[in-house]
Design an enzyme around this catalytic site. Sequence first.
Site, PDB file in Angstrom:
ATOM      1  CB  SER A   1       0.305   1.421   7.884  1.00  0.00           C
ATOM      2  OG  SER A   1       1.172   1.796   6.864  1.00  0.00           O
TER       3      SER A   1
ATOM      4  CG  ASP B   1       3.001  -0.171   3.614  1.00  0.00           C
ATOM      5  OD1 ASP B   1       2.472  -0.395   2.507  1.00  0.00           O
ATOM      6  OD2 ASP B   1       2.604   0.730   4.377  1.00  0.00           O
TER       7      ASP B   1
ATOM      8  CG  ASP C   1      -1.588   0.269   4.307  1.00  0.00           C
ATOM      9  OD1 ASP C   1      -0.355   0.344   4.156  1.00  0.00           O
ATOM     10  OD2 ASP C   1      -2.326   1.256   4.438  1.00  0.00           O
TER      11      ASP C   1
ATOM     12  CG  ASP D   1      -0.115   3.335   2.510  1.00  0.00           C
ATOM     13  OD1 ASP D   1       0.843   2.637   2.930  1.00  0.00           O
ATOM     14  OD2 ASP D   1      -0.776   4.085   3.239  1.00  0.00           O
TER      15      ASP D   1
END
Length: 447
Positions: A103, A242, A244, A246
């Site tokens: 993440s 961010d 990733d 999400d």
Amino acid sequence: MKNGRKYFGTDGIRGRVGEAPITAEFCLRLGWAVGKVFSAEGSPLVLIGKDTRISGYMIESVLEAGLVSAGADVRLLTPIPTPAVAYLTRTFRAGAGIVISASHNAYEDNGIKFFDSRGHKLPDEMELAIEERIRQPMKTVRSSELGKVVLLDDARGRYIEFCKSTVSRQFRLRGMKIVLDCANGATYAVAPSVFSELGAEVVLLAAEPDGMNINEACGSTHPETMAEKVVESGADVGIAFDGDGDRVVMADHNGDLVDGDELLYVIAQHAARNGQLRGGVVGTLMSNLGLERALSKVGIPFTRTDVGDRFVIEAMRRLDWGLGGESSGHIVCSRLTTTGDGIIGALQVLVAMVENDQSLKELASEMVRLPQSVINVGCADPEATTECINVSAAVDDVEDKLAGRGRVLLRPSGTEPVVRVMVEGDDPGEVAGHAQALAQVVRSASV
């Protein structure tokens, strides 16, 4: 070990690459265990996506080997946002989706998180079943039963079309200039297409990943460059994801940052006006009190959960509410998708701007953020420290002094040995003073 789990945290398995459990050996066994558990469920197809960090390719290859050795078929998705894996897992009727990502963390870290066949985070019992399998001897199936691996080369295109389908066919961004910060992460090859194909002029930042620059001074955890670029380029709005994809934070045309709480308010207010808001809004213990107050003024119910998008989604499903999220920028619109999605969250904000013919500044100004002070206090046993009598008494004292004008929260971190001391209220000086005083009490109790 938390809730009987040795490896799984609140969002999969995460750590420093090369250190347990993020090693090639462990990930091979993990892939085999996942393959065995989901094959027993009757659906041996597993999708694997990843973000752009260099270690993703190593982890992908050993997970793939473990899955195939257990008899599971695999579809590889190339670097792609986490919510894209959730969506594709559903559309392919796969048994599970795997995301290789840490993440918003730096490139030295990585992790593995999972979605079930419906695109939801795995339930506790499934995680426990995987951990139980990991402890068993690894045995490869016969050659005739080995799984097969196929590269799904149109995965990005499928997800781009899905994102566009979440807004009406008449919706256009013509005449709008948008700064996009892709964090050198998983959105770099998707987000520019989504917004430009809807008609926006896109100014692109941090969209040249090299495997090691993910989240480095960019993205939703470092949105300052994006905000400066909005002013410099005369853009209407800025969007930062961010690593990733999400999470999302935004900036208005003045370069002022708009966080997840404010974005939630904008989306909720617009959805309520159009009869599209189901139930209320789910936030977390860290959601700003200003969000709760603003939603209350317009008659929208609000409730809080523990910190983590997993808990937000669980509460949304339990209450049958359609919107939830976190201050950090996780935005979950359950009428559109099953998990936090930065691109879809940003699109919903843009829809509110276009359909109301208002700037993001105008829409977000209806929510007034309260001053909030957060201090991390290191201690050996965060749980025991927060339960100390002296600490509890100090919290009660501050709550009495705030007298309904603010909030106090002491929260043991789930990822490091610290207690997070948060005080929130109308007066910034009072808030800072109370936070410092409480932090000192916590330090004394932890000695």
